[in-house]
Design a protein around this motif. Structure first.
Motif, PDB file in Angstrom:
ATOM      1  N   SER A 145      -8.864   5.746   1.526  1.00 10.84           N
ATOM      2  CA  SER A 145      -9.026   4.449   2.192  1.00 10.84           C
ATOM      3  C   SER A 145     -10.118   3.633   1.512  1.00 10.84           C
ATOM      4  N   ARG A 156      -4.175  -4.458  -3.713  1.00 14.87           N
ATOM      5  CA  ARG A 156      -4.408  -3.807  -2.421  1.00 14.87           C
ATOM      6  C   ARG A 156      -3.381  -4.276  -1.391  1.00 14.87           C
ATOM      7  N   GLU A 160      -0.822  -1.746   0.479  1.00 15.48           N
ATOM      8  CA  GLU A 160      -0.936  -1.607   1.932  1.00 15.48           C
ATOM      9  C   GLU A 160       0.402  -1.912   2.614  1.00 15.48           C
TER      10      GLU A 160
END
Length: 204
Positions: A145, A156, A160
């Motif tokens: 994380s 990112r 995600e």
């Protein structure tokens, strides 16, 4: 990410309507769907939901994933109802076609999760000494994380959406408004940078 449930429990009003639903011909359900009649979506769900779930379960081997796919299929049926053309085939065949695409999406999402987990696990096996399983798993989650948060914002965002929201590259492109090729490029670069960061290689 689980799809919104259509409906599984009938209301008293729906119970009164049930005999009508069961008497509808496939063509009437199709016509009602195209006209935006929500009861016809319910009718389609009850008529072909078991078939959709069976196809998904056979392909995925997981009851929960099969249930998710079933919900996604009928949400897609409702949202894409204007695209159904009875001249090109029966409604059931159209629904099966959507089912196959959603199953393929689920399999691709599973592969992405596996690839990312494998990359993280391989990197962490080099970076972290052997330890008791429970503390190790906790450390893994914290480290991954943290390192994901260090990636460039675009990379990112793509990872995600792919990993945590189970979106395909095409769906990510729709959500972000980025070209599909750009999404694929960010995904590839993000995974590469994540792997390098996890093994402690300077990527700046």
């Amino acid at each position: 990410m689980r799809a919104q449930t259509i409906s599984r429990t009938r209301t008293p009003r729906e119970d009164l309507w049930a005999p009508v639903e069961e008497s509808l011909a496939d063509e009437e359900i199709a016509a009602g769907l195209r006209d935006g009649a929500e009861p016809c979506l319910e009718a389609a769900y009850h008529r072909w939901g078991t078939l959709v779930h069976t196809l998904a379960h056979r392909s995925l081997g997981d009851a929960r994933e099969a249930e998710d796919v079933t919900q996604q299929v009928f949400l897609a049926v409702w949202r894409g109802r204007d695209g159904y053309d009875p001249a090109r085939g029966a409604l059931a065949g159209w629904i099966v076609g959507i089912t196959r695409r959603k199953i393929a999406d689920a399999l691709r999402a599973r592969t992405r999760r596996s690839d990312l987990a494998s990359a993280a696990e391989a990197a962490l096996s080099l970076a972290v000494p052997a330890a008791d399983d429970a503390p190790r798993r906790t450390l893994d989650r914290v480290v991954v994380s943290h390192e994901l948060a260090q990636l460039p914002a675009t990379q990112r965002r793509v990872l995600e959406l792919a990993f945590f929201a189970d979106l395909t590259h095409t769906q990510i492109a729709q959500v972000t408004g980025w070209p599909l090729g750009t999404v694929k490029s960010h995904s590839k670069r993000g995974l590469h940078r994540l792997r390098l960061r996890l093994v402690g290689t300077d990527v700046d």
